[in-house]
Design a protein around this motif. Structure first.
Motif, PDB file in Angstrom:
ATOM      1  N   THR A  53     -23.417  98.778 -48.753  1.00 55.08           N
ATOM      2  CA  THR A  53     -24.609  99.605 -48.784  1.00 55.08           C
ATOM      3  C   THR A  53     -25.838  98.704 -48.737  1.00 55.08           C
ATOM      4  OG1 THR A  53     -25.709 101.432 -49.940  1.00 55.08           O
ATOM      5  CG2 THR A  53     -24.694  99.725 -51.311  1.00 55.08           C
ATOM      6  N   ALA A  54     -26.973  99.316 -48.469  1.00 56.33           N
ATOM      7  CA  ALA A  54     -28.235  98.580 -48.431  1.00 56.33           C
ATOM      8  C   ALA A  54     -29.366  99.521 -48.801  1.00 56.33           C
ATOM      9  CB  ALA A  54     -28.465  97.985 -47.038  1.00 56.33           C
ATOM     10  N   ASP A  55     -30.492  98.947 -49.130  1.00 55.70           N
ATOM     11  CA  ASP A  55     -31.695  99.703 -49.430  1.00 55.70           C
ATOM     12  C   ASP A  55     -32.042 100.610 -48.242  1.00 55.70           C
ATOM     13  OD1 ASP A  55     -34.344  99.862 -51.068  1.00 55.70           O
ATOM     14  OD2 ASP A  55     -34.963  99.428 -48.998  1.00 55.70           O
ATOM     15  N   LYS A  56     -32.588 101.790 -48.525  1.00 53.06           N
ATOM     16  CA  LYS A  56     -32.903 102.754 -47.470  1.00 53.06           C
ATOM     17  C   LYS A  56     -33.815 102.161 -46.397  1.00 53.06           C
ATOM     18  CE  LYS A  56     -32.319 106.898 -50.231  1.00 53.06           C
ATOM     19  NZ  LYS A  56     -32.933 108.114 -50.761  1.00 53.06           N
ATOM     20  N   ILE A  58     -34.232  99.032 -45.550  1.00 53.59           N
ATOM     21  CA  ILE A  58     -33.487  98.015 -44.788  1.00 53.59           C
ATOM     22  C   ILE A  58     -32.520  98.687 -43.831  1.00 53.59           C
ATOM     23  CG2 ILE A  58     -31.774  96.160 -44.982  1.00 53.59           C
ATOM     24  CD1 ILE A  58     -34.589  95.300 -45.792  1.00 53.59           C
ATOM     25  N   LEU A  59     -31.836  99.716 -44.303  1.00 52.81           N
ATOM     26  CA  LEU A  59     -30.911 100.457 -43.456  1.00 52.81           C
ATOM     27  C   LEU A  59     -31.636 101.036 -42.241  1.00 52.81           C
ATOM     28  CD1 LEU A  59     -28.048 101.647 -43.076  1.00 52.81           C
ATOM     29  CD2 LEU A  59     -28.762 103.557 -44.498  1.00 52.81           C
ATOM     30  N   GLN A  60     -32.769 101.657 -42.481  1.00 53.38           N
ATOM     31  CA  GLN A  60     -33.550 102.226 -41.387  1.00 53.38           C
ATOM     32  C   GLN A  60     -34.004 101.134 -40.405  1.00 53.38           C
ATOM     33  OE1 GLN A  60     -36.312 104.277 -44.054  1.00 53.38           O
ATOM     34  NE2 GLN A  60     -35.749 106.202 -43.053  1.00 53.38           N
ATOM     35  N   ALA A  61     -34.485 100.021 -40.939  1.00 48.60           N
ATOM     36  CA  ALA A  61     -34.961  98.929 -40.088  1.00 48.60           C
ATOM     37  C   ALA A  61     -33.828  98.353 -39.238  1.00 48.60           C
ATOM     38  CB  ALA A  61     -35.592  97.828 -40.946  1.00 48.60           C
ATOM     39  N   ARG A  62     -32.653  98.189 -39.836  1.00 49.02           N
ATOM     40  CA  ARG A  62     -31.507  97.651 -39.088  1.00 49.02           C
ATOM     41  C   ARG A  62     -31.087  98.598 -37.969  1.00 49.02           C
ATOM     42  NH1 ARG A  62     -27.977  95.477 -44.259  1.00 49.02           N
ATOM     43  NH2 ARG A  62     -29.314  93.684 -44.725  1.00 49.02           N
ATOM     44  N   LEU A  63     -31.082  99.900 -38.257  1.00 47.98           N
ATOM     45  CA  LEU A  63     -30.726 100.880 -37.230  1.00 47.98           C
ATOM     46  C   LEU A  63     -31.741 100.853 -36.084  1.00 47.98           C
ATOM     47  CD1 LEU A  63     -29.612 103.842 -39.513  1.00 47.98           C
ATOM     48  CD2 LEU A  63     -28.148 102.568 -37.931  1.00 47.98           C
ATOM     49  N   GLN A  64     -33.013 100.784 -36.421  1.00 48.61           N
ATOM     50  CA  GLN A  64     -34.053 100.723 -35.383  1.00 48.61           C
ATOM     51  C   GLN A  64     -33.905  99.452 -34.550  1.00 48.61           C
ATOM     52  OE1 GLN A  64     -36.250 102.924 -34.365  1.00 48.61           O
ATOM     53  NE2 GLN A  64     -35.718 104.410 -35.933  1.00 48.61           N
ATOM     54  N   GLN A  65     -33.655  98.337 -35.232  1.00 50.93           N
ATOM     55  CA  GLN A  65     -33.553  97.041 -34.556  1.00 50.93           C
ATOM     56  C   GLN A  65     -32.416  97.021 -33.531  1.00 50.93           C
ATOM     57  OE1 GLN A  65     -32.536  93.693 -37.099  1.00 50.93           O
ATOM     58  NE2 GLN A  65     -33.852  92.351 -35.888  1.00 50.93           N
ATOM     59  N   ARG A  66     -31.326  97.669 -33.825  1.00 49.55           N
ATOM     60  CA  ARG A  66     -30.200  97.662 -32.892  1.00 49.55           C
ATOM     61  C   ARG A  66     -30.215  98.858 -31.937  1.00 49.55           C
ATOM     62  NH1 ARG A  66     -25.452  98.907 -37.292  1.00 49.55           N
ATOM     63  NH2 ARG A  66     -25.290 101.114 -36.835  1.00 49.55           N
ATOM     64  N   GLY A  67     -31.299  99.648 -31.966  1.00 49.74           N
ATOM     65  CA  GLY A  67     -31.441 100.753 -31.034  1.00 49.74           C
ATOM     66  C   GLY A  67     -30.720 102.021 -31.433  1.00 49.74           C
ATOM     67  N   ASP A  94     -23.968  96.128 -52.578  1.00 46.95           N
ATOM     68  CA  ASP A  94     -25.295  96.227 -51.972  1.00 46.95           C
ATOM     69  C   ASP A  94     -25.614  94.887 -51.318  1.00 46.95           C
ATOM     70  OD1 ASP A  94     -28.055  96.269 -51.403  1.00 46.95           O
ATOM     71  OD2 ASP A  94     -28.391  97.728 -52.989  1.00 46.95           O
ATOM     72  N   ILE A  95     -25.773  94.910 -50.012  1.00 49.60           N
ATOM     73  CA  ILE A  95     -26.015  93.671 -49.265  1.00 49.60           C
ATOM     74  C   ILE A  95     -27.483  93.531 -48.828  1.00 49.60           C
ATOM     75  CG2 ILE A  95     -23.626  93.446 -48.490  1.00 49.60           C
ATOM     76  CD1 ILE A  95     -24.520  94.602 -45.786  1.00 49.60           C
ATOM     77  N   THR A  96     -28.356  94.331 -49.450  1.00 50.36           N
ATOM     78  CA  THR A  96     -29.776  94.324 -49.078  1.00 50.36           C
ATOM     79  C   THR A  96     -30.351  92.919 -49.055  1.00 50.36           C
ATOM     80  OG1 THR A  96     -30.090  96.538 -49.990  1.00 50.36           O
ATOM     81  CG2 THR A  96     -32.070  95.199 -49.686  1.00 50.36           C
ATOM     82  N   THR A  97     -30.122  92.156 -50.113  1.00 55.09           N
ATOM     83  CA  THR A  97     -30.756  90.838 -50.234  1.00 55.09           C
ATOM     84  C   THR A  97     -29.784  89.684 -49.987  1.00 55.09           C
ATOM     85  OG1 THR A  97     -30.341  90.798 -52.617  1.00 55.09           O
ATOM     86  CG2 THR A  97     -32.455  91.720 -51.879  1.00 55.09           C
TER      87      THR A  97
END
Length: 114
Positions: A53-56, A58-67, A94-97
Motif C-alpha cells: 500500500t501507499a499514501d493516497k 503517492i498512489l495517485q501520482a504513480r498512476l498519473q506518471q505511468r499513464g 506501506d511502501i510510501t517512503t
C-alpha cells in the motif's frame, strides 16, 4: 473478466506448484484469499501474503506518471477496502517512503506467512 483472470491465475499456479515450482501472484487480492490458501494447503506450500500500500497522494501520482490516471478511483477504493479487511492487518506493507531496496528488504521476512 476478473473471475476469468483469477481462474487463469489459480490454474497456472496449480500447474506450477504441481511441478514443484515457487509461485508469486502479483495481483490485487480482494475476495480470493481463501482460494489461494486452499491451493497452498493442497500443495503443502508456504504462503507468504503481503498487501503493498501507499499514501493516497503517492498512489495517485504513480498512476498519473505511468499513464493510468483513469484507474485512480478504483485504486483508492481498493486501498481503503484492503486496508480495512481484518485478515490483511498483519500483512500490510506501506511502501510510501521506502526505496526499492528497503521495500525488498522488508519483504525478506517470515512475518508475512499465513
Amino acid at each position: 473478466m476478473l473471475r476469468f483472470n483469477w481462474e487463469c491465475i489459480l490454474s497456472t499456479a496449480h500447474s506450477a506448484l504441481s511441478l514443484g515450482a515457487d509461485v508469486i501472484i502479483d495481483y490485487v487480492v480482494e475476495d480470493e484469499l481463501p482460494q489461494i490458501q486452499a491451493l497452498a494447503r493442497h500443495h503443502g506450500a508456504t504462503l507468504h501474503y503481503i498487501v503493498l500500500t501507499a499514501d493516497k497522494a503517492i498512489l495517485q501520482a504513480r498512476l498519473q506518471q505511468r499513464g493510468d490516471g483513469w484507474l485512480t478511483e478504483r485504486s483508492l477504493f481498493l486501498k481503503n477496502k484492503l486496508e480495512s479487511l481484518p485478515e490483511n492487518q498483519k500483512h500490510l506493507l506501506d511502501i510510501t517512503t521506502l526505496s526499492i531496496e528497503a521495500a525488498l528488504a522488508r519483504l525478506q521476512t517470515d512475518s508475512y506467512i499465513l
